[in-house]
Design an enzyme around this catalytic site. Structure first.
Site, PDB file in Angstrom:
ATOM      1  N   CYS A 115     -16.952   6.242  -5.405  1.00  0.00           N
ATOM      2  CA  CYS A 115     -18.158   5.521  -4.995  1.00  0.00           C
ATOM      3  C   CYS A 115     -17.687   4.310  -4.203  1.00  0.00           C
ATOM      4  O   CYS A 115     -16.502   4.009  -4.158  1.00  0.00           O
ATOM      5  CB  CYS A 115     -18.941   5.008  -6.203  1.00  0.00           C
ATOM      6  SG  CYS A 115     -19.440   6.301  -7.343  1.00  0.00           S
TER       7      CYS A 115
ATOM      8  N   ARG B  65     -17.691   7.134   1.040  1.00  0.00           N
ATOM      9  CA  ARG B  65     -17.243   7.234  -0.353  1.00  0.00           C
ATOM     10  C   ARG B  65     -18.307   7.842  -1.270  1.00  0.00           C
ATOM     11  O   ARG B  65     -18.059   8.073  -2.455  1.00  0.00           O
ATOM     12  CB  ARG B  65     -16.865   5.845  -0.873  1.00  0.00           C
ATOM     13  CG  ARG B  65     -15.726   5.205  -0.118  1.00  0.00           C
ATOM     14  CD  ARG B  65     -15.366   3.862  -0.700  1.00  0.00           C
ATOM     15  NE  ARG B  65     -14.805   3.991  -2.026  1.00  0.00           N
ATOM     16  CZ  ARG B  65     -13.526   4.204  -2.283  1.00  0.00           C
ATOM     17  NH1 ARG B  65     -12.661   4.303  -1.309  1.00  0.00           N
ATOM     18  NH2 ARG B  65     -13.092   4.309  -3.530  1.00  0.00           N
TER      19      ARG B  65
ATOM     20  N   TRP C  19     -21.298   8.439  -5.540  1.00  0.00           N
ATOM     21  CA  TRP C  19     -20.921   9.852  -5.508  1.00  0.00           C
ATOM     22  C   TRP C  19     -20.876  10.264  -6.966  1.00  0.00           C
ATOM     23  O   TRP C  19     -19.969   9.898  -7.709  1.00  0.00           O
ATOM     24  CB  TRP C  19     -19.560  10.025  -4.846  1.00  0.00           C
ATOM     25  CG  TRP C  19     -19.131  11.447  -4.807  1.00  0.00           C
ATOM     26  CD1 TRP C  19     -18.230  12.070  -5.628  1.00  0.00           C
ATOM     27  CD2 TRP C  19     -19.595  12.449  -3.899  1.00  0.00           C
ATOM     28  NE1 TRP C  19     -18.119  13.387  -5.282  1.00  0.00           N
ATOM     29  CE2 TRP C  19     -18.930  13.653  -4.238  1.00  0.00           C
ATOM     30  CE3 TRP C  19     -20.510  12.450  -2.846  1.00  0.00           C
ATOM     31  CZ2 TRP C  19     -19.154  14.839  -3.543  1.00  0.00           C
ATOM     32  CZ3 TRP C  19     -20.714  13.638  -2.166  1.00  0.00           C
ATOM     33  CH2 TRP C  19     -20.051  14.804  -2.506  1.00  0.00           C
TER      34      TRP C  19
ATOM     35  N   ASN D 112     -17.034   1.786  -9.609  1.00  0.00           N
ATOM     36  CA  ASN D 112     -16.425   2.953  -8.962  1.00  0.00           C
ATOM     37  C   ASN D 112     -15.341   3.437  -9.903  1.00  0.00           C
ATOM     38  O   ASN D 112     -14.421   2.687 -10.217  1.00  0.00           O
ATOM     39  CB  ASN D 112     -15.817   2.535  -7.613  1.00  0.00           C
ATOM     40  CG  ASN D 112     -14.880   3.589  -7.052  1.00  0.00           C
ATOM     41  OD1 ASN D 112     -15.115   4.779  -7.233  1.00  0.00           O
ATOM     42  ND2 ASN D 112     -13.843   3.155  -6.380  1.00  0.00           N
ATOM     43  N   GLY D 113     -15.452   4.696 -10.355  1.00  0.00           N
ATOM     44  CA  GLY D 113     -14.429   5.232 -11.254  1.00  0.00           C
ATOM     45  C   GLY D 113     -15.069   6.069 -12.343  1.00  0.00           C
ATOM     46  O   GLY D 113     -16.232   6.482 -12.227  1.00  0.00           O
TER      47      GLY D 113
ATOM     48  N   GLU E  62      -4.811  31.078   2.464  1.00  0.00           N
ATOM     49  CA  GLU E  62      -5.482  29.798   2.722  1.00  0.00           C
ATOM     50  C   GLU E  62      -4.794  29.061   3.872  1.00  0.00           C
ATOM     51  O   GLU E  62      -5.460  28.441   4.700  1.00  0.00           O
ATOM     52  CB  GLU E  62      -5.509  28.963   1.426  1.00  0.00           C
ATOM     53  CG  GLU E  62      -5.944  27.519   1.553  1.00  0.00           C
ATOM     54  CD  GLU E  62      -7.380  27.295   2.059  1.00  0.00           C
ATOM     55  OE1 GLU E  62      -8.115  28.274   2.281  1.00  0.00           O
ATOM     56  OE2 GLU E  62      -7.742  26.123   2.268  1.00  0.00           O
TER      57      GLU E  62
ATOM     58  N   LYS F 122      -6.732  27.869   7.286  1.00  0.00           N
ATOM     59  CA  LYS F 122      -6.709  26.498   7.821  1.00  0.00           C
ATOM     60  C   LYS F 122      -6.239  26.527   9.280  1.00  0.00           C
ATOM     61  O   LYS F 122      -6.778  25.823  10.131  1.00  0.00           O
ATOM     62  CB  LYS F 122      -5.760  25.586   7.017  1.00  0.00           C
ATOM     63  CG  LYS F 122      -6.206  25.214   5.627  1.00  0.00           C
ATOM     64  CD  LYS F 122      -7.268  24.138   5.580  1.00  0.00           C
ATOM     65  CE  LYS F 122      -8.652  24.706   5.473  1.00  0.00           C
ATOM     66  NZ  LYS F 122      -9.156  25.060   4.178  1.00  0.00           N
TER      67      LYS F 122
ATOM     68  N   GLU G 143      -8.987  27.981  11.538  1.00  0.00           N
ATOM     69  CA  GLU G 143     -10.193  27.162  11.572  1.00  0.00           C
ATOM     70  C   GLU G 143      -9.992  25.866  12.364  1.00  0.00           C
ATOM     71  O   GLU G 143     -10.876  25.445  13.117  1.00  0.00           O
ATOM     72  CB  GLU G 143     -10.533  26.850  10.107  1.00  0.00           C
ATOM     73  CG  GLU G 143     -11.711  26.013   9.842  1.00  0.00           C
ATOM     74  CD  GLU G 143     -11.888  25.799   8.331  1.00  0.00           C
ATOM     75  OE1 GLU G 143     -13.030  25.749   7.912  1.00  0.00           O
ATOM     76  OE2 GLU G 143     -10.895  25.672   7.591  1.00  0.00           O
TER      77      GLU G 143
ATOM     78  N   HIS H 108       4.481  47.906   5.359  1.00  0.00           N
ATOM     79  CA  HIS H 108       3.457  48.957   5.380  1.00  0.00           C
ATOM     80  C   HIS H 108       2.548  48.830   6.598  1.00  0.00           C
ATOM     81  O   HIS H 108       1.474  49.423   6.635  1.00  0.00           O
ATOM     82  CB  HIS H 108       2.632  48.916   4.092  1.00  0.00           C
ATOM     83  CG  HIS H 108       3.457  49.173   2.869  1.00  0.00           C
ATOM     84  ND1 HIS H 108       3.980  50.412   2.560  1.00  0.00           N
ATOM     85  CD2 HIS H 108       3.913  48.331   1.902  1.00  0.00           C
ATOM     86  CE1 HIS H 108       4.692  50.347   1.448  1.00  0.00           C
ATOM     87  NE2 HIS H 108       4.668  49.066   1.032  1.00  0.00           N
TER      88      HIS H 108
ATOM     89  N   LYS I 175     -19.876  22.713   7.733  1.00  0.00           N
ATOM     90  CA  LYS I 175     -19.283  22.359   6.441  1.00  0.00           C
ATOM     91  C   LYS I 175     -19.933  23.163   5.318  1.00  0.00           C
ATOM     92  O   LYS I 175     -19.260  23.635   4.423  1.00  0.00           O
ATOM     93  CB  LYS I 175     -19.471  20.855   6.214  1.00  0.00           C
ATOM     94  CG  LYS I 175     -18.910  20.334   4.902  1.00  0.00           C
ATOM     95  CD  LYS I 175     -17.408  20.218   4.957  1.00  0.00           C
ATOM     96  CE  LYS I 175     -16.777  19.810   3.646  1.00  0.00           C
ATOM     97  NZ  LYS I 175     -15.375  20.251   3.566  1.00  0.00           N
TER      98      LYS I 175
END
Ligand code: M6R
Length: 596
Positions: free
Chosen positions: A2, A27, A71, A97-98, A469, A473, A476, A492, A591
């Site tokens: 946050c 944040r 957040w 924040n935390g 992955e 990346k 993308e 193969h 997104k």
């Protein structure tokens, strides 16, 4: 994650706080609020982005105040759960924040003492603790309240009739900005750059009292601390991304903190026990899309190794329209946004099939959390870059925790084995930091191979999905045709594609497939393809087989996907940078994908 900000000065605090808060919106943006000390103490907060708060709030008069953009981690994103929080008297207000990991116990004891709570958050306990400890001096009250909380925090507190802000931190950022006849506090100095470039960093355990003319810092023992301010040379544009050129890079670098937050208060349990109650699951099905799907594929190896139960993994859009088999698995739906249409549809389908469901999500209160029986949040903080990075790594953390629970539940994992896994989990932030420290080396390597049109990624066992992955990346972000393969499959078919112009990235950590991997690397080299390996530090044998190596710290192989993927994220990022791609907003993709 946050954002908090505070102002003590001569000017009207409200517009200054709002302006600073907007620079902290990266944040968190699910609710926001502020508290102003004027004739009394006024608090205003609302659900939604800061723009919503601004449009709905009344004019507030006063020259001291604190503000917050949230957040959510504990408690849904609602107005009631927005900060600031007041105590029972309404005479003090706090922002945080935390994560307070022992808040349940503290809350229970405060309720027994007669305190009234208005939210579901962990934060609110601190308002009541300060109230309980207040004997006339706010700084002393904060010191005493801190003795009763565990976790991570940056707190700021104001009280009626006082010109002071009292703030403190432990493992969450806090900086004091020095002005003329006015001073500030914030989670991030970038919020303050419009007003001052003279900053004092607050250290863990310190408490600071900020008024318009003075700043007093005390350490944990209550001793006065003198610290010279630092002059910051950043401009406002740098500030938007905290000094990083792209959100993606910033988010890659936030991963040690994100892993740490995701583990906080959870290594003993991810609270699934009540959900498990009585149910012994004999199989698991993981359903997700894109990067979350690859996290699911890694999860298959983790759960099968730790809990010894079979796991199948399916892409959400395929699962939704497949026919239901007879089995009754635990269905785990992974989605960072919690809003992906295919995964939401899959969650409904799992329910229809009568399966128990768990969601692994990053956004508190997102749609998936209403579709599943139980949620494990990943606590990565907001991810702005389109490429998923820190949310992937924290999904892996959630899967390690879930696998341990399943292993304990069905007695496949001993308490001693679990303790050793916990030790390894706690070491992950350091292993990731080691990789981040090599960013320049990875950049130089990526520039060397950035002209490639095709690039292949190979891995075995738990690092096979990491190869997938890494390839995603690279596609993308860098617009290079990247493909991932299980290294044993090359012979193969895919070997036919190899040439000197198609670099192969080979993940070769020392696990039970290592010798086979060296054999596969030799097959690739024999076709003339350059090989860039990712291996364990000090592996001189591997270095002899390949053209270039990125080293990661040696850790138990089941945890190796975490540092390895961070190396591949940096690899993709620097390939994209060398090719001049629009990194945070790659073409044709969004997104969050809310269509089928
Ligand atoms: O929000 P979700 O985790 O459900 O998103 C799933 C995919 O759309 C997402 O992972 C996508 O593949 C990323 N852009 C990859 O970096």
């Amino acid at each position: 994650m946050c954002g908090i900000v505070g102002y003590a000065g001569r000017r009207n605090a409200q517009p200054i706080l709002l302006d600073c808060l907007k620079r902290l919106e990266y944040r968190g943006y699910d609710s926001a609020g502020l508290a102003i000390v004027g004739d009394g103490l006024e608090v205003f907060k609302s659900k939604g982005e800061i723009a919503v708060l601004e449009a709905s709030m009344p004019a507030m008069k006063g020259t001291v105040g604190i503000a917050h953009t949230r957040w959510a981690t504990q408690g849904k994103p609602t107005t009631e759960n927005a900060h600031p929080f007041s105590d029972c008297t309404g005479k003090l207000a706090i922002v945080h924040n935390g994560i307070i990991s022992n808040f349940m116990d503290v809350r229970e004891s405060l309720v027994n003492d007669g305190h009234k709570f208005t939210s579901e958050t962990d934060t609110e306990v601190f308002a009541h603790l300060v109230e309980a400890e207040f004997k006339g001096d706010l700084m002393d009250a904060v010191f005493n309240a801190l003795k009763r909380v565990d976790g991570t925090y940056a707190f700021a507190v104001v009280s009626e009739g006082s010109g002071d802000i009292v703030a403190t931190r432990r493992e969450s950022p806090l900086v004091v900005g020095l002005g003329d006849g006015e001073n500030f506090i914030a989670s991030d100095l970038t919020a303050l750059l419009k007003y001052t470039n003279r900053m004092v960093y607050i250290h863990d355990g310190e408490v600071v009292r900020v008024s318009k003319d003075s700043v007093t810092i005390k350490n944990e023992k209550g001793e006065l601390v003198t610290r010279e301010p630092q002059k910051i040379t950043w401009n406002l544009e740098d500030a938007e991304k905290g000094g990083y050129p792209h959100f993606m890079l910033k988010e890659i670098f936030e991963q040690p903190e994100a892993i740490h937050d995701s583990l906080l208060g959870r290594v003993e349990s991810v609270d699934v026990e009540p959900f498990f109650a009585g149910n012994i699951f004999s199989s698991v099905k993981i359903v997700a899309c894109g990067t979350s799907y690859y996290a699911g594929l890694v999860g298959k190896y983790i759960i099968e190794e730790l809990a010894k139960i079979p796991v199948t993994v399916q892409i959400s859009s395929e699962y939704r329209y497949s026919s239901a088999p007879r089995e009754n698995p635990l269905v785990v739906l992974i989605t960072q946004s919690g809003e992906t249409a295919d995964t939401l549809g899959a969650a409904r389908e799992a329910k229809k099939r009568g399966n128990k469901t768990i969601g692994i999500a990053n956004v508190v209160g997102s749609a998936i959390t209403r579709e599943v029986d139980h949620v494990i949040y990943t606590r990565a903080g907001p991810e702005i870059g389109v490429a998923a990075t820190k949310t992937f790594v924290t999904q892996l953390v959630a899967l390690y925790l879930l696998a341990m629970e399943l292993g304990i539940q069905n007695k496949s994992l001993t308490a001693q084995a679990r303790r050793s896994m916990i030790g390894s989990l706690r070491n992950l932030p350091r292993a990731v930091q080691d990789v981040l420290n090599q960013a320049e080396v990875i950049e130089a390597l990526a520039s060397k191979y950035a002209k490639a049109r095709d690039m292949f990624f190979i891995g075995r066992s738990i690092n096979y999905p990491i190869a997938l992955e890494g390839a995603l990346k690279t596609k993308e972000i860098a617009y290079i045709h990247g493909e991932g393969f299980p290294a044993g499959e090359l012979k193969h078919g895919p070997l036919a594609l190899l040439s000197k112009d198609s670099p192969v990235v080979a993940i070769a950590v020392k696990d039970r497939t290592y010798e086979k991997m060296l054999g596969n690397i030799s097959e690739v080299s024999a076709r003339g393809s350059p090989v860039i390996a990712i291996g364990y530090e000090g592996d001189t044998e591997l270095a002899r087989y390949v053209d270039d190596v990125i080293w990661v710290r040696e850790i138990p192989p089941v945890f190796s996907p975490v540092p390895v993927i961070v190396a591949l994220q940096l690899w993709a990022y620097y390939l994209a940078k060398a090719r001049g791609c629009p990194i945070d907003k790659p073409k044709n993709i969004a997104k969050t994908v809310t269509v089928e």
